[in-house]
Enzyme design. Sequence first.
Site, PDB file in Angstrom:
ATOM      1  N   ARG A 160       8.654  24.899   9.067  1.00 32.47           N
ATOM      2  CA  ARG A 160       7.736  26.073   9.480  1.00 32.47           C
ATOM      3  C   ARG A 160       8.331  27.362   8.701  1.00 32.47           C
ATOM      4  O   ARG A 160       9.565  27.479   8.881  1.00 32.47           O
ATOM      5  CB  ARG A 160       7.586  26.291  11.005  1.00 32.47           C
ATOM      6  CG  ARG A 160       6.738  27.372  11.534  1.00 32.47           C
ATOM      7  CD  ARG A 160       5.354  27.115  11.466  1.00 32.47           C
ATOM      8  NE  ARG A 160       4.720  28.128  12.157  1.00 32.47           N
ATOM      9  CZ  ARG A 160       3.304  28.460  11.961  1.00 32.47           C
ATOM     10  NH1 ARG A 160       2.718  27.801  10.914  1.00 32.47           N
ATOM     11  NH2 ARG A 160       2.481  29.055  12.687  1.00 32.47           N
TER      12      ARG A 160
ATOM     13  N   THR B  94      -5.133  25.746   6.319  1.00 33.60           N
ATOM     14  CA  THR B  94      -4.544  24.692   6.332  1.00 33.60           C
ATOM     15  C   THR B  94      -4.884  23.297   5.932  1.00 33.60           C
ATOM     16  O   THR B  94      -6.012  23.212   5.538  1.00 33.60           O
ATOM     17  CB  THR B  94      -4.241  24.473   8.150  1.00 33.60           C
ATOM     18  OG1 THR B  94      -3.803  25.735   8.554  1.00 33.60           O
ATOM     19  CG2 THR B  94      -3.184  23.412   8.412  1.00 33.60           C
TER      20      THR B  94
ATOM     21  N   GLU C 208      -1.547  29.557   6.423  1.00 34.53           N
ATOM     22  CA  GLU C 208      -2.148  30.455   7.611  1.00 34.53           C
ATOM     23  C   GLU C 208      -3.699  30.528   7.222  1.00 34.53           C
ATOM     24  O   GLU C 208      -4.461  29.893   7.476  1.00 34.53           O
ATOM     25  CB  GLU C 208      -1.205  31.539   7.871  1.00 34.53           C
ATOM     26  CG  GLU C 208      -1.317  32.025   9.469  1.00 34.53           C
ATOM     27  CD  GLU C 208      -2.483  32.786   9.655  1.00 34.53           C
ATOM     28  OE1 GLU C 208      -2.768  32.839  10.916  1.00 34.53           O
ATOM     29  OE2 GLU C 208      -3.377  33.243   8.953  1.00 34.53           O
TER      30      GLU C 208
ATOM     31  N   GLU D 277       1.841  33.786   7.273  1.00 34.23           N
ATOM     32  CA  GLU D 277       2.155  33.219   8.513  1.00 34.23           C
ATOM     33  C   GLU D 277       2.669  34.044   9.448  1.00 34.23           C
ATOM     34  O   GLU D 277       2.738  33.477  10.761  1.00 34.23           O
ATOM     35  CB  GLU D 277       3.283  32.008   8.067  1.00 34.23           C
ATOM     36  CG  GLU D 277       3.059  30.718   9.018  1.00 34.23           C
ATOM     37  CD  GLU D 277       1.766  30.002   8.587  1.00 34.23           C
ATOM     38  OE1 GLU D 277       1.139  29.686   9.424  1.00 34.23           O
ATOM     39  OE2 GLU D 277       1.654  29.678   7.382  1.00 34.23           O
TER      40      GLU D 277
ATOM     41  N   GLY E  59      -7.507  23.706  11.025  1.00 36.78           N
ATOM     42  CA  GLY E  59      -8.564  24.257  11.692  1.00 36.78           C
ATOM     43  C   GLY E  59      -7.953  25.299  12.719  1.00 36.78           C
ATOM     44  O   GLY E  59      -8.683  25.509  13.516  1.00 36.78           O
ATOM     45  N   GLY E  60      -6.850  26.064  12.522  1.00 33.92           N
ATOM     46  CA  GLY E  60      -6.191  26.825  13.293  1.00 33.92           C
ATOM     47  C   GLY E  60      -6.083  26.325  14.759  1.00 33.92           C
ATOM     48  O   GLY E  60      -5.770  25.282  14.975  1.00 33.92           O
TER      49      GLY E  60
END
Length: 584
Positions: free
Chosen positions: A116, A403, A423, A441, A490-491
Amino acid sequence: MITRSALRRGFFGLGLLASLPLSAPAFAQALAPAPEAPTGRTFKPVGTATKDMVAAANPLAAQAGREILAAGGSAVDAAVAVQLVLNLVEPQSSGIGGGTFMVFWDGKTMATLDGRETAPAAAKPERFLGPDGKPMKFYDAVVGGRSVGVPGTLRLLEAAHRNWGKLSWPQVIEPAARLAEEGFAISPRLNGLLSQEKYLQNDPVARAYFYEADGKPKAVGTVLRNPALAKTLRTIADKGADAFYTGEIAQDIVTTVTGHATNPGDMTLEDLKGYKVQERDAVCGNYRTYRICGMGPPSSGQVAVQQIMGILETQDMASLKPGPDAVHWIAEAGRLAYADRALFLADPAFVNVPVKGLTDPGYLKSRAALVDPNKSMGKAKPGDPPFQKTFLWGASDSIEFGTSHISIVDRNGNAVSMTTTIEDGFGSRLMTKSGFLLNNELTDFSFATTEDDKPIANRVEAGKRPRSSMAPTIVLDGSGKLYAVVGSPGGSLIINYVAKTLVGILDWKLDPQVAADLPNVGSRNGPTELEAGTEAEGWKAALEAKGHEIKLIDQNSGIHAIVVTPAGLVGGADSRREGVAIGN
C-alpha cells in the site's frame, strides 16, 4: 440441461445446479453460454483448464500470465507479468505508480504482502482541508500532486518474486516491455473511459499519449506505443526495483508530484528511498466447511468480508437462493460490517485495530442477532468487539475506484490473489515522463481530522498507509486444500462484491463465472443498493416491504475468480469488464 440463459431469467433450476458434481466438464456442459441476457447484458462463458489458470482484467495481460505459466513460471511470476501488462493496457486502474495487496498460498502457508502507498513525511492531518477548515471537494483534492502517495507496487512485486518466483526477474518483465515497444490496440473500454474523463488532458504528458491534437481520445483500435515505459521496465529488469525508488525515475516522480502548477505535492526522494513492503498476518476465518483468508489492515476489506460471512453463516443461505430474502440478509450483514469498518479500521502502525475481536465468532453471532428477518434496521451502529484496547476514534469513510484484480493458480497448486490500484480512474491525472500514471491514494484517507471531537482513525499522518477496501481472498476446503481464489476492484463496494461471489460459489454452488455475473447487491450502512439494469430491480418492491430504502445504481465490479475442481480449474472474469479467465 439447465442453461445459463435460464439462470439469467430468474435463477430457475438452482437446486439442479447445486446437485451437479463440482467439475470443469460438468460446469461447461451444464452452463452453456447465452449470448444475450434479457437485461441486454452480454455474458461470458466459463473458463476451464487442467494445469494452471489466470483471471485478469484484460486479455493481453491474462495471455502474458498464461505464457509465463506455460514456460514453467510460478503464480507469482505470472502475477508480475500480468500486473506490468495491465499497467500498459489498463492504465486507468493500476500500475507501478500505485499500490497492491497480495495474498499467496503455497499449499502450506498463507502469506500476505502489503504494498500500500504511504503518505510523505511532510503530510499532516489537515492536508485535505480548505482555507475555511472544511474538507475539500473530492476532485479538487485528487487532481495534482497533493493526492499522490509513495508507490508500493513494484517493491511488492520484487519481494514476492524474490520469495516465490521461479523464472528470472528480467524474464517476467519482458512481456510488458516488449508490448510497450510494439504497441497494443486501444480497447473500447479504455476509449470509453478516456471519452468520459474530464481532467487527464490538463497533464501535457498524458494528453500527448492518450489524445489526438484536436483533444479527442485516440480511437478504438489505434496502436498505442509507450517507449518511455518500455525503457523504464527494462531499466528495472536490469537493476531491480531500486532503479525505480532511487535515481532518474525517482527524480521524475518527485518532479511530477511537486511541479504541479495549482495543486503540488510534497513527496521527496527520501520518501521513495525509504519505502518498505510489510508482510502482515493473514486474516482467516471459518465459513461452514471452508476457511476464508485474506489481507488484514490497513485494508478493511477482508475484515469486513469475514464479518459479513460470519453473520450469513447463521442462516441457511443455500435454501434462500438469489432473491429478496437473500439480499435482505446480505444487506443487513453489510450494514453491521461497514459500521465497524468506519470506526475501527486504519493503518495498524498508527491505531490499535481489534482484528481478533471484529472477527470473533461469538461477536459475529451477537451482531447477527441484531438482524430482524422481516425488517431492515436502516442504519447500523458500530459494535463493541472483544480484545480491544481503549478506542476513542471518530468514524470516517473513504473510497477508491481505479483498481484491478488478478487471480492465478499455477500447476503446483500455488495461488495468488492480488488487488492492485491507483485509486481513482487515471489516479491523480499526472503522468511521468517515465511512462506511467501516478496514484491519488492519499484521498483514501479521511479528509476530516475529527468526528465528535475525537481524532479519526483514518486521518492523514506522515508515513501512514490509507485504509483500503481491497479484499484479495483465498478459500481452502475442509481438508485445508486450495478451493477458490477471488477478488474484485470497485472501491468501497469491493467488500460487497467479494461477499456476493463467495455466497454464490460456496452456498449456491455456482461456477465462478455465474457467481461473478450475479446482480450486485448490498448495503454500505446506507440505502440498500441494487445493481441497475439487472434482475435485482425486480426485487425492489419485496425489499421495500421489509423497510429497505432502495437505491438503484451502476455497480461496475470486476470480479476474477478461480475454483479448483477434481477435473481441473474453472474460472470466471466479470462480464461487466473486458477480462478473461484462461489457462493451460
